[in-house]
Motif scaffolding. Structure first.
Motif, PDB file in Angstrom:
ATOM      1  N   PRO A 166       2.657  27.146  74.443  1.00 56.75           N
ATOM      2  CA  PRO A 166       1.874  27.213  75.678  1.00 56.75           C
ATOM      3  C   PRO A 166       1.187  25.910  76.060  1.00 56.75           C
ATOM      4  N   SER A 167       1.016  24.996  75.113  1.00 59.43           N
ATOM      5  CA  SER A 167       0.347  23.726  75.439  1.00 59.43           C
ATOM      6  C   SER A 167       1.183  22.846  76.349  1.00 59.43           C
ATOM      7  N   TRP A 168       2.425  23.257  76.666  1.00 61.95           N
ATOM      8  CA  TRP A 168       3.238  22.461  77.581  1.00 61.95           C
ATOM      9  C   TRP A 168       2.524  22.273  78.927  1.00 61.95           C
ATOM     10  N   SER A 169       1.795  23.312  79.374  1.00 64.47           N
ATOM     11  CA  SER A 169       1.118  23.208  80.671  1.00 64.47           C
ATOM     12  C   SER A 169      -0.035  22.211  80.624  1.00 64.47           C
ATOM     13  N   LEU A 170      -0.665  22.057  79.452  1.00 59.59           N
ATOM     14  CA  LEU A 170      -1.701  21.029  79.301  1.00 59.59           C
ATOM     15  C   LEU A 170      -1.086  19.644  79.370  1.00 59.59           C
ATOM     16  N   SER A 171       0.114  19.525  78.798  1.00 55.26           N
ATOM     17  CA  SER A 171       0.802  18.237  78.804  1.00 55.26           C
ATOM     18  C   SER A 171       1.067  17.764  80.236  1.00 55.26           C
ATOM     19  N   THR A 172       1.552  18.667  81.088  1.00 56.83           N
ATOM     20  CA  THR A 172       1.797  18.281  82.479  1.00 56.83           C
ATOM     21  C   THR A 172       0.482  18.019  83.209  1.00 56.83           C
ATOM     22  N   GLU A 173      -0.556  18.772  82.851  1.00 50.11           N
ATOM     23  CA  GLU A 173      -1.827  18.622  83.550  1.00 50.11           C
ATOM     24  C   GLU A 173      -2.487  17.280  83.253  1.00 50.11           C
ATOM     25  N   ILE A 174      -2.204  16.714  82.086  1.00 45.45           N
ATOM     26  CA  ILE A 174      -2.737  15.387  81.780  1.00 45.45           C
ATOM     27  C   ILE A 174      -2.289  14.369  82.822  1.00 45.45           C
ATOM     28  N   LEU A 175      -1.041  14.494  83.291  1.00 47.07           N
ATOM     29  CA  LEU A 175      -0.543  13.576  84.316  1.00 47.07           C
ATOM     30  C   LEU A 175      -1.244  13.816  85.653  1.00 47.07           C
ATOM     31  N   ALA A 176      -1.574  15.075  85.944  1.00 45.08           N
ATOM     32  CA  ALA A 176      -2.363  15.347  87.150  1.00 45.08           C
ATOM     33  C   ALA A 176      -3.753  14.741  87.028  1.00 45.08           C
ATOM     34  N   TYR A 177      -4.343  14.822  85.828  1.00 41.30           N
ATOM     35  CA  TYR A 177      -5.643  14.180  85.596  1.00 41.30           C
ATOM     36  C   TYR A 177      -5.554  12.673  85.845  1.00 41.30           C
ATOM     37  N   ALA A 178      -4.487  12.070  85.325  1.00 40.58           N
ATOM     38  CA  ALA A 178      -4.320  10.629  85.479  1.00 40.58           C
ATOM     39  C   ALA A 178      -4.213  10.251  86.956  1.00 40.58           C
ATOM     40  N   ALA A 179      -3.449  11.026  87.730  1.00 42.00           N
ATOM     41  CA  ALA A 179      -3.319  10.757  89.163  1.00 42.00           C
ATOM     42  C   ALA A 179      -4.672  10.914  89.856  1.00 42.00           C
ATOM     43  N   PHE A 180      -5.431  11.935  89.480  1.00 39.68           N
ATOM     44  CA  PHE A 180      -6.757  12.159  90.055  1.00 39.68           C
ATOM     45  C   PHE A 180      -7.672  10.977  89.738  1.00 39.68           C
ATOM     46  N   TRP A 181      -7.641  10.496  88.502  1.00 45.62           N
ATOM     47  CA  TRP A 181      -8.500   9.390  88.079  1.00 45.62           C
ATOM     48  C   TRP A 181      -8.154   8.115  88.855  1.00 45.62           C
ATOM     49  N   VAL A 182      -6.868   7.851  89.018  1.00 42.60           N
ATOM     50  CA  VAL A 182      -6.431   6.655  89.756  1.00 42.60           C
ATOM     51  C   VAL A 182      -6.850   6.751  91.224  1.00 42.60           C
ATOM     52  N   LEU A 183      -6.724   7.939  91.801  1.00 45.02           N
ATOM     53  CA  LEU A 183      -6.995   8.113  93.225  1.00 45.02           C
ATOM     54  C   LEU A 183      -8.461   8.416  93.526  1.00 45.02           C
ATOM     55  N   LEU A 184      -9.300   8.483  92.493  1.00 41.86           N
ATOM     56  CA  LEU A 184     -10.687   8.906  92.695  1.00 41.86           C
ATOM     57  C   LEU A 184     -11.424   8.081  93.747  1.00 41.86           C
ATOM     58  N   PRO A 185     -11.335   6.732  93.747  1.00 40.61           N
ATOM     59  CA  PRO A 185     -12.026   5.983  94.805  1.00 40.61           C
ATOM     60  C   PRO A 185     -11.552   6.370  96.206  1.00 40.61           C
ATOM     61  N   ALA A 186     -10.251   6.553  96.367  1.00 41.50           N
ATOM     62  CA  ALA A 186      -9.726   6.950  97.675  1.00 41.50           C
ATOM     63  C   ALA A 186     -10.122   8.381  98.013  1.00 41.50           C
ATOM     64  N   LEU A 187     -10.126   9.248  97.035  1.00 43.21           N
ATOM     65  CA  LEU A 187     -10.516  10.642  97.266  1.00 43.21           C
ATOM     66  C   LEU A 187     -11.962  10.736  97.742  1.00 43.21           C
ATOM     67  N   ARG A 188     -12.809   9.852  97.248  1.00 39.67           N
ATOM     68  CA  ARG A 188     -14.209   9.870  97.683  1.00 39.67           C
ATOM     69  C   ARG A 188     -14.333   9.473  99.151  1.00 39.67           C
ATOM     70  N   ARG A 189     -13.465   8.602  99.611  1.00 38.19           N
ATOM     71  CA  ARG A 189     -13.536   8.181 101.008  1.00 38.19           C
ATOM     72  C   ARG A 189     -13.012   9.273 101.944  1.00 38.19           C
ATOM     73  N   ALA A 190     -11.937   9.953 101.539  1.00 36.06           N
ATOM     74  CA  ALA A 190     -11.331  10.976 102.403  1.00 36.06           C
ATOM     75  C   ALA A 190     -10.652  12.024 101.527  1.00 36.06           C
ATOM     76  N   PRO A 191     -11.417  12.960 100.953  1.00 35.21           N
ATOM     77  CA  PRO A 191     -10.846  13.911  99.986  1.00 35.21           C
ATOM     78  C   PRO A 191      -9.648  14.686 100.512  1.00 35.21           C
ATOM     79  N   LEU A 192      -9.795  15.257 101.696  1.00 34.60           N
ATOM     80  CA  LEU A 192      -8.706  16.079 102.239  1.00 34.60           C
ATOM     81  C   LEU A 192      -7.520  15.232 102.652  1.00 34.60           C
ATOM     82  N   MET A 193      -7.767  14.114 103.298  1.00 32.99           N
ATOM     83  CA  MET A 193      -6.682  13.285 103.836  1.00 32.99           C
ATOM     84  C   MET A 193      -5.895  12.566 102.742  1.00 32.99           C
TER      85      MET A 193
END
Length: 371
Positions: A166-193
C-alpha cells in the motif's frame, strides 16, 4: 527559555476556517475503505500474480457492502485530493514553509514507513521460506527494498508493488509534494491560476495513456485539491455552490459510467462528488460539532500502513495453526481484522508516530541551531 513565536500568516492565503473536521474524519473513512478492498488478500494462496478471488462467494457481508469490497481502492485518489487541499491550507500562508517543508514531511511519514517496511521484509522472508513464494507482493529483492527506503519505489523504476504494497501511493505522493514545494512561490501569487492548469494538463496526459500513470493521477488529483482551496480563498465555495458541485459530479460520474463506460472518469467525478459534499458538511458545521474528526483522522496513516503487515502476520498464524483460511469467510473474523487495524492505527499514532515526529523535529532543530 520560550520558543520563538511563529510568524503571522501571509495575508489572503488562508481561509477563515481553522480546521476542516469533516475532511479529517473522511480520511479515517477512506482508510477504512481500503481495508475492505484488501480483505481479499486472505484468500490468495501461495501463488504468483494473477490469482482471482471470488469475493462474492468468499467474503462475509459481501452483498450489503459490495461497493466497499469491489471499489474500496478508489479511496486512494480521495486521499490525494484531500492532501492537495490540506497542504494549501497549511503551507500557502506560512512564510517559513519553504524552509521547513521537507523536514516536516520526513518527520511525519518516514518513521512509520521505515518501521513497517522492515517488519514486512521480515514477515515476507518467513512466508517465502515456508511457501516458496511471497505473499501478494512478489518483488522482494534488494532493488525494491532500497527504492522503498526513500519512498521512490513507484516512480517508474519498479517491476510491480513490493514489500508493504500500500505504500506505493505514498511513493507517488512524494512527487506531488515536490511539485508543490517547487511551485509554492507561484502558488502564493495565484493559487487557483497555477494549480488548476497543472491539474488539467497532468490529468489530460493520464487520460491519453502516458507512461507512469499512477504518478500522473496522483499529481493531478493533488493539484485539483489545491485549486479547490484556491477557489475557497476567492470566496467561491459557499454552501449552495458546494452542494451543486457535488450533485454535478454525481451526474457526471453516472454519465461516464453508464454511457461511456469510462472507469477513470467515473472515479474522478465520484471522488470530487464526495470531496465537495464533505466540504459542504464542514461549512455547515459552524458549531464545531465534528471536532472529534481531528483526532479520528490522525489514525488514518497508521491504519493504512499497518493493515498489510497485520495481514501477513495473521496469514502466517492461520496457516500454521488451522491449515485453512476458511476462517476469513466468517463475519466475526472480518470484524476482528477491521478492529485490529483500527486499533493499530490509533496506537501507532499515539505511541510511535507522534513521539518519532517530535524526535525528528527536535533533532533537526539542534542541527539548525548548530549550523
Amino acid at each position: 527559555m520560550t520558543k520563538p513565536a511563529r510568524p503571522a500568516p501571509l495575508p489572503g492565503l488562508r481561509v477563515d476556517k481553522r480546521h476542516f473536521n469533516a475532511l479529517d474524519l473522511s480520511r479515517l473513512v477512506a482508510s477504512f475503505a481500503v481495508l475492505f478492498w484488501h480483505y481479499q488478500h486472505f484468500f490468495v494462496p501461495p501463488v504468483g500474480y494473477g490469482f482471482h478471488v471470488d469475493r462474492e462467494v468468499l467474503t462475509p457481508f459481501y452483498h450489503p457492502l459490495r461497493w466497499l469490497f469491489d471499489y474500496g481502492h478508489v479511496a486512494v485518489e480521495y486521499f490525494w485530493a484531500v492532501s492537495g487541499f490540506v497542504f494549501a491550507h497549511v503551507y500557502l500562508a506560512d512564510s517559513t514553509a519553504h524552509r521547513r517543508f521537507w523536514i516536516a514531511r520526513v518527520a511525519r511519514l518516514w518513521p512509520l514507513h521505515l518501521l513497517t517496511l522492515v517488519l514486512v521484509a521480515g514477515l515476507q522472508g518467513l512466508y517465502t521460506h515456508i511457501n516458496g513464494t511471497a505473499f501478494i507482493y512478489h518483488e522482494q529483492d534488494w532493488k525494491h527494498f532500497l527504492l522503498s527506503i526513500p519512498l521512490a519505489h513507484y516512480w517508474g523504476w519498479q517491476h510491480n508493488q513490493s514489500f508493504n504494497g500500500p505504500s506505493w501511493s505514498l511513493s507517488t505522493e512524494i512527487l506531488a509534494y515536490a511539485a508543490f514545494w517547487v511551485l509554492l512561490p507561484a502558488l502564493r501569487r495565484a493559487p487557483l491560476m497555477v494549480a488548476l492548469p497543472v491539474a488539467v494538463v497532468v490529468l489530460r496526459l493520464f487520460f491519453l495513456g502516458w507512461p507512469d500513470e499512477p504518478v500522473l493521477t496522483c499529481i493531478g488529483y493533488f493539484f485539483l485539491g489545491t485549486s479547490i482551496y484556491g477557489a475557497a480563498l476567492r470566496g467561491w465555495l459557499t454552501l449552495p455552490v458546494l452542494v451543486a458541485a457535488s450533485v454535478a459530479c454525481v451526474a457526471a460520474g453516472w454519465i461516464a459510467a453508464t454511457r461511456y463506460h469510462g472507469e477513470d472518469a467515473t472515479i474522478l467525478a465520484g471522488t470530487f462528488a464526495v470531496f465537495f459534499a464533505t466540504l459542504a458538511i464542514d461549512l455547515a458545521d459552524r458549531g464545531e460539532r465534528l471536532a472529534i474528526g481531528r483526532k479520528l483522522g490522525d489514525a488514518s496513516y497508521g491504519i493504512y500502513l499497518w493493515h498489510f503487515p497485520l495481514q501477513v502476520a495473521l496469514v502466517l498464524v492461520i496457516d500454521a495453526t488451522l491449515g485453512s483460511r476458511a476462517i476469513a469467510s466468517q463475519p466475526a473474523f472480518l470484524l476482528f481484522f477491521l478492529a485490529l487495524a483500527v486499533a493499530a492505527g490509533f496506537a501507532s499514532h499515539r505511541w510511535i508516530e507522534r513521539p518519532a515526529q517530535k524526535a525528528v523535529l527536535r533533532l533537526a532543530g539542534r542541527w539548525r541551531a548548530a549550523a
